[in-house]
Design an enzyme around this catalytic site. Structure first.
Site, PDB file in Angstrom:
ATOM      1  N   GLY A 121       0.850  -5.546   0.595  1.00 38.17           N
ATOM      2  CA  GLY A 121      -0.154  -5.732  -0.459  1.00 38.17           C
ATOM      3  C   GLY A 121       0.445  -6.194  -1.772  1.00 38.17           C
ATOM      4  N   GLU A 152       3.428  -6.086   7.428  1.00 36.37           N
ATOM      5  CA  GLU A 152       2.434  -5.225   8.079  1.00 36.37           C
ATOM      6  C   GLU A 152       2.591  -5.112   9.594  1.00 36.37           C
ATOM      7  OE1 GLU A 152       1.804  -7.274   5.607  1.00 36.37           O
ATOM      8  OE2 GLU A 152       0.391  -6.378   4.200  1.00 36.37           O
ATOM      9  N   GLU A 189       0.550  -9.792  -1.396  1.00 34.94           N
ATOM     10  CA  GLU A 189      -0.824 -10.319  -1.403  1.00 34.94           C
ATOM     11  C   GLU A 189      -1.378 -10.427  -2.828  1.00 34.94           C
ATOM     12  OE1 GLU A 189      -2.014  -7.436   1.716  1.00 34.94           O
ATOM     13  OE2 GLU A 189      -3.018  -9.170   2.613  1.00 34.94           O
ATOM     14  N   ALA A 230       0.838  -1.198   0.000  1.00 35.72           N
ATOM     15  CA  ALA A 230       0.000   0.000   0.000  1.00 35.72           C
ATOM     16  C   ALA A 230       0.874   1.250   0.000  1.00 35.72           C
ATOM     17  CB  ALA A 230      -0.895  -0.003   1.227  1.00 35.72           C
TER      18      ALA A 230
HETATM   19  N1  COA Z   1       4.440   3.619  -0.079  1.00 37.21           N
HETATM   20  C1  COA Z   1       4.834   4.809  -0.553  1.00 37.21           C
HETATM   21  N2  COA Z   1       6.056   5.065  -0.977  1.00 37.21           N
HETATM   22  C2  COA Z   1       6.950   4.064  -0.937  1.00 37.21           C
HETATM   23  C3  COA Z   1       6.615   2.787  -0.455  1.00 37.21           C
HETATM   24  C4  COA Z   1       5.293   2.578  -0.018  1.00 37.21           C
HETATM   25  N3  COA Z   1       4.870   1.381   0.423  1.00 37.21           N
HETATM   26  N4  COA Z   1       7.701   2.006  -0.505  1.00 37.21           N
HETATM   27  C5  COA Z   1       8.676   2.766  -1.019  1.00 37.21           C
HETATM   28  N5  COA Z   1       8.227   4.009  -1.275  1.00 37.21           N
HETATM   29  C6  COA Z   1       8.974   5.145  -1.812  1.00 37.21           C
HETATM   30  C7  COA Z   1      10.067   5.605  -0.851  1.00 37.21           C
HETATM   31  O1  COA Z   1       9.519   6.430   0.148  1.00 37.21           O
HETATM   32  C8  COA Z   1      10.989   6.306  -1.795  1.00 37.21           C
HETATM   33  O2  COA Z   1      10.468   7.591  -2.087  1.00 37.21           O
HETATM   34  P1  COA Z   1      11.372   8.925  -1.806  1.00 37.21           P
HETATM   35  O3  COA Z   1      12.505   8.775  -2.765  1.00 37.21           O
HETATM   36  O4  COA Z   1      10.431  10.028  -2.142  1.00 37.21           O
HETATM   37  O5  COA Z   1      11.788   8.845  -0.388  1.00 37.21           O
HETATM   38  C9  COA Z   1      10.896   5.490  -3.068  1.00 37.21           C
HETATM   39  O6  COA Z   1       9.680   4.737  -2.968  1.00 37.21           O
HETATM   40  C10 COA Z   1      12.006   4.481  -3.222  1.00 37.21           C
HETATM   41  O7  COA Z   1      12.126   3.766  -2.010  1.00 37.21           O
HETATM   42  P2  COA Z   1      13.526   3.583  -1.252  1.00 37.21           P
HETATM   43  O8  COA Z   1      13.234   3.091   0.123  1.00 37.21           O
HETATM   44  O9  COA Z   1      14.352   4.799  -1.381  1.00 37.21           O
HETATM   45  O10 COA Z   1      14.156   2.449  -2.181  1.00 37.21           O
HETATM   46  P3  COA Z   1      14.894   1.132  -1.766  1.00 37.21           P
HETATM   47  O11 COA Z   1      15.227   0.449  -3.052  1.00 37.21           O
HETATM   48  O12 COA Z   1      16.005   1.425  -0.808  1.00 37.21           O
HETATM   49  O13 COA Z   1      13.818   0.251  -0.959  1.00 37.21           O
HETATM   50  C11 COA Z   1      11.727  -0.834  -0.509  1.00 37.21           C
HETATM   51  C12 COA Z   1      12.624  -0.180  -1.581  1.00 37.21           C
HETATM   52  C13 COA Z   1      10.413  -1.161  -1.204  1.00 37.21           C
HETATM   53  C14 COA Z   1      12.386  -2.137  -0.029  1.00 37.21           C
HETATM   54  C15 COA Z   1      11.543   0.110   0.686  1.00 37.21           C
HETATM   55  O14 COA Z   1      11.147   1.383   0.202  1.00 37.21           O
HETATM   56  C16 COA Z   1      10.502  -0.324   1.665  1.00 37.21           C
HETATM   57  O15 COA Z   1      10.780  -1.136   2.541  1.00 37.21           O
HETATM   58  N6  COA Z   1       9.257   0.226   1.566  1.00 37.21           N
HETATM   59  C17 COA Z   1       8.182  -0.060   2.510  1.00 37.21           C
HETATM   60  C18 COA Z   1       7.499  -1.320   2.117  1.00 37.21           C
HETATM   61  C19 COA Z   1       6.462  -1.745   3.129  1.00 37.21           C
HETATM   62  O16 COA Z   1       6.655  -1.773   4.324  1.00 37.21           O
HETATM   63  N7  COA Z   1       5.320  -2.147   2.585  1.00 37.21           N
HETATM   64  C20 COA Z   1       4.267  -2.703   3.355  1.00 37.21           C
HETATM   65  C21 COA Z   1       3.058  -1.874   3.274  1.00 37.21           C
HETATM   66  S1  COA Z   1       1.823  -2.587   4.305  1.00 37.21           S
END
Ligand code: COA
Length: 265
Positions: free
Chosen positions: A116, A139, A119, A71
């Site tokens: 998600g 989550e 999922e 999400a």
């Molecule tokens: N929602 C919104 N934005 C997200 C996102 C999410 N779930 N996941 C990543 N982004 C954004 C980051 O904030 C970043 O934006 P910014 O450059 O404006 O800060 C951009 O995507 C790239 O993410 P970044 O963390 O810099 O890249 P990365 O390659 O180091 O890591 C992930 C990628 C996906 C592993 C990491 O961003 C992450 O763990 N995200 C959260 C995922 C999560 O917990 N999802 C579960 C939701 S219930």
């Protein structure tokens, strides 16, 4: 067509033979599921569901950096509880539309498939990954729980122990671990995912399109039911293909020693 801030389409659609590729296109947000993206994916699937000759859909993420990071947590921050409830309904609708889609759907997972995002992959019929894949239901680490079927689909797919391991710890696992747990069916080197998915889609392309839909329905709807009921479901699905042009063409082609020319009806 729904556009993101930069006016790029949220979902790229590409036809490759009888396969449709849907590529999530929010690289700036790790392909996270915004409300607009969920709506777009649902709309694309509704449209594809009307294509008789389709034999597979591939769901993937743009640029191979993330399949989908779950999400959109930035959007979520500004949402009321009621808006969040509505989002959960919409996301649940998308996940169900994937599970019930009348053709096989292949998740091509490169990079993060979290929350998600995983999922959605769990609702697909096949999950292929490359070595960059990282999968998890993270989550609980955000103080919430998976809300789009993850707690249920993961245990049905991989068993209760695996589901508890991933759901309760929120840990991220790599592609090889996902393969060992049965969460993905194969892992290929980075850069080879498209070819591996295309090979699977080509194999599916040899089948009668209508048969693919009914075979999927029979497995899905029979699962979890007592055998006697499940066999009735299978027979109902068989009835649909029994009275089809594809079935007649399949028999004719066999007799004439040539490949069938299916029409998906
Ligand atoms: N929602 C919104 N934005 C997200 C996102 C999410 N779930 N996941 C990543 N982004 C954004 C980051 O904030 C970043 O934006 P910014 O450059 O404006 O800060 C951009 O995507 C790239 O993410 P970044 O963390 O810099 O890249 P990365 O390659 O180091 O890591 C992930 C990628 C996906 C592993 C990491 O961003 C992450 O763990 N995200 C959260 C995922 C999560 O917990 N999802 C579960 C939701 S219930």
């Amino acid at each position: 067509m729904a556009m993101d801030a930069q006016s790029a389409p949220l979902v790229l659609v590409e036809q490759q033979g009888s396969t449709a590729w849907l590529t999530i296109n929010r690289p700036e947000a790790a392909n996270a599921l915004s409300r607009a993206l969920v709506a777009r994916l649902r709309a694309e699937l509704s449209e594809l569901a009307t294509v008789n000759m389709l034999t597979a859909v591939v769901l993937t993420g743009v640029e191979g950096k993330a399949f989908c990071a779950g999400a959109d947590l930035k959007e979520r921050l500004a949402m009321t509880l009621d808006q969040t409830r509505a989002f959960l309904d919409d996301l649940g609708g998308l996940v169900n539309a994937i599970a019930d889609f009348p053709r096989p759907i292949i998740a091509a997972i490169s990079g993060a498939a979290l929350g998600g995002g995983l999922e959605i992959a769990l609702a697909c019929d096949f999950r292929l990954a490359d070595t960059s894949a990282r999968l998890g239901l993270s989550e609980v680490r955000l103080g919430i729980i998976p809300g789009a079927g993850g707690t249920q689909r993961l245990s049905r797919l991989c068993g209760m122990a695996v589901a508890k391991q991933l759901v309760l710890t929120g840990q991220r696992i790599d592609a090889d671990r996902a393969l060992a747990l049965g969460l993905v069916s194969s892992v290929v080197p980075a850069g080879e995912l498209r070819a591996a998915v295309t090979a699977l889609a080509t194999e599916l392309g040899a089948a009668g399109p209508l048969a693919l839909g009914q075979a999927k329905r029979a497995v899905n709807q029979g699962f979890d039911r007592p055998m006697a009921e499940a066999l009735i479901v299978e027979r109902q699905c068989y009835e649909v293909v029994l009275d089809s042009e594809d079935r007649n063409e399949g028999l004719r082609a066999f007799a004439e020693k040539r490949p069938p020319r299916f029409k998906g009806r």
